[in-house]
Design an enzyme around this catalytic site. Structure first.
Site, PDB file in Angstrom:
ATOM      1  NE  ARG A 288      -2.107   3.471  -9.834  1.00  0.00           N
ATOM      2  CZ  ARG A 288      -3.297   3.866  -9.398  1.00  0.00           C
ATOM      3  NH1 ARG A 288      -4.030   3.062  -8.615  1.00  0.00           N
ATOM      4  NH2 ARG A 288      -3.765   5.045  -9.741  1.00  0.00           N
ATOM      5  CG  HIS A 289       6.049  -0.718  -6.417  1.00  0.00           C
ATOM      6  ND1 HIS A 289       5.878  -1.217  -5.156  1.00  0.00           N
ATOM      7  CD2 HIS A 289       7.332  -1.014  -6.772  1.00  0.00           C
ATOM      8  CE1 HIS A 289       6.996  -1.778  -4.741  1.00  0.00           C
ATOM      9  NE2 HIS A 289       7.906  -1.663  -5.697  1.00  0.00           N
ATOM     10  N   GLY A 290       4.257  -3.268  -7.794  1.00  0.00           N
ATOM     11  CA  GLY A 290       3.632  -4.493  -7.329  1.00  0.00           C
ATOM     12  C   GLY A 290       3.339  -4.501  -5.842  1.00  0.00           C
ATOM     13  N   GLY A 291       4.086  -3.696  -5.079  1.00  0.00           N
ATOM     14  CA  GLY A 291       3.845  -3.608  -3.646  1.00  0.00           C
ATOM     15  C   GLY A 291       3.106  -2.355  -3.242  1.00  0.00           C
ATOM     16  CG  LEU A 292      -0.397  -1.060  -4.590  1.00  0.00           C
ATOM     17  CD1 LEU A 292      -1.801  -1.197  -4.027  1.00  0.00           C
ATOM     18  CD2 LEU A 292      -0.420  -0.213  -5.869  1.00  0.00           C
TER      19      LEU A 292
END
Length: 398
Positions: A228-232
């Site tokens: 998932r995106h590292g920054g959610l």
């Protein structure tokens, strides 16, 4: 006017080893520079690693289009020869532990007097100052110190390193940039300078998504987010299963989400309040991934890739290394070339990622055998006789 490669007139004395320094000088060689790689008489670490399985390939990848000489910098005559090379060079580059060249009597304070126009480039793990200066630095250890490992992997499992040697190569790219910046300055002033690049600092900016989550959460240390995106901060953003592998899908903004809905044949999702905006999709990220994953697993990855491309959904199949080294796009652009190497046979080697208008990428010249250019460099370039070169070999200077 016929164009040449930008660094055609530049001579680089390359003391780089392993990945960091060697990649920086590879970029210079492929931009047209004459790069003379100096190794100890037994060869540098990466060359010696070639005795283990297929580990000879990285040396060949990073040392194409360079000359190879041997030199014992611990000997007085070896240092004298090195200074003669420095007088004729534009750049000296090394990525030894900080202080190594000074201990050999070959540091910047000495070399700047030998050649005032010299660019002296140093790559290291943590830089030439600060409390971490003398910490042992390899890609793995810098990944650990830089926070890369802490954000790589899944939240319910231990941290893992990034698969590629990202700190080494980020450092190498920045070192190349530092040299180019200093060469530009020298064109204006006629005076060289020393530049140094820390791997730790070079990789920091790549943590931007993770740092966004860290600061947005009020300082709580963010967990690992897997694929998932590292920054959610994006959804969908993940790697999803297919019948024969995986596919990566990301939707940036509403247009991509609507395109994915169309591709999935799920128009009712447009009216579902859980997915009405990026904020609500992130809040319901598990539900988004369940829906998208349920759709993707009905297809083979190539067929799904083609379907999603028709709907202009950003995506890509997860390819293995065999697919990558035979990639038709890379081969057509000559970004990747299969060459016949005299020691390794047929191998894939990358070209320069930079492109210069008016000239084609340079053909790949295979990495040289250890000391193969001793006569060309010490004889033709420095002017030593064959007998003098033979004596240097006998004295274990080269």
């Amino acid at each position: 006017m016929a164009r040449t490669h930008p660094l055609q007139a530049i001579t680089v004395v390359d003391l780089g080893q392993i990945y960091n320094g060697s990649y920086a000088t590879f970029l210079m060689a492929m931009a047209g520079a004459r790069v003379i790689k100096i190794e100890p008489r037994e060869g540098e670490h990466l060359r010696r690693r070639g005795n283990v399985g297929g580990a000879g390939l990285p040396f060949a990848m990073l040392n194409s289009n360079k000359q190879s000489v041997t030199l014992n910098l611990k000997s007085e005559r070896g240092r004298e020869l090195f200074f003669e090379m420095v007088k004729r060079a534009d750049v000296v580059l090394e990525n030894f532990a900080p202080g190594t060249m000074e201990r050999l009597g070959c540091g910047w304070s000495k070399l700047s007097h030998v050649n005032s126009r010299l660019i002296y480039a140093q790559g290291s793990g943590y830089g030439l100052s600060g409390p971490y200066r003398d910490y042992p630095a390899m890609d793995l250890t810098v990944q650990a110190m830089a926070g890369v490992m802490s954000v790589t992997g899944y939240p319910d499992r231990p941290p893992v390193k990034a698969g590629p040697a990202i700190c080494d190569f980020f450092g190498g790219v920045h070192l190349f940039g530092a040299v180019m910046t200093a060469l530009y300055e020298r064109e204006q002033t006629g005076i060289g300078r020393a530049v140094d690049v820390s791997m730790l600092e070079a990789v920091y900016a790549s943590l931007s998504s993770n740092l966004g989550l860290y600061y947005g959460s009020g300082g709580d240390v963010p967990m690992r987010t897997g694929n998932r995106h590292g920054g959610l901060a994006e959804s969908p953003y993940n790697v999803y299963p297919t019948q024969d592998g995986y596919i990566a899908i990301i939707c940036v903004g509403e247009t991509h989400w609507k395109s994915l809905i169309d591709a999935m044949g799920r128009p009712e999702l447009a009216d579902d309040p859980r997915f009405a905006s990026l904020k609500t999709r992130v809040a319901n990220i598990d539900a988004v991934d369940e829906i998208v994953g349920g759709f993707t697993q009905r297809f083979a990855k190539q067929a799904l890739f083609e379907l999603l491309l028709k709907h202009r959904v950003p995506c890509a199949p997860v390819r293995d290394l065999d697919e990558v080294v035979n990639d038709p796009h890379m081969l057509e652009r000559r970004a990747l070339q299969w060459i016949e190497h005299p020691e390794l046979g047929r191998i894939p080697v990358q070209s320069l990622p930079l492109r210069f208008e008016g000239v084609d990428p340079l053909p790949i010249v295979p990495s040289r055998r250890l000391g193969e250019d001793n006569v060309a460099v010490y004889g033709d370039w420095l002017g030593l006789s064959r007998d003098a070169i033979a004596a240097l070999e006998e004295q274990e200077v080269i």
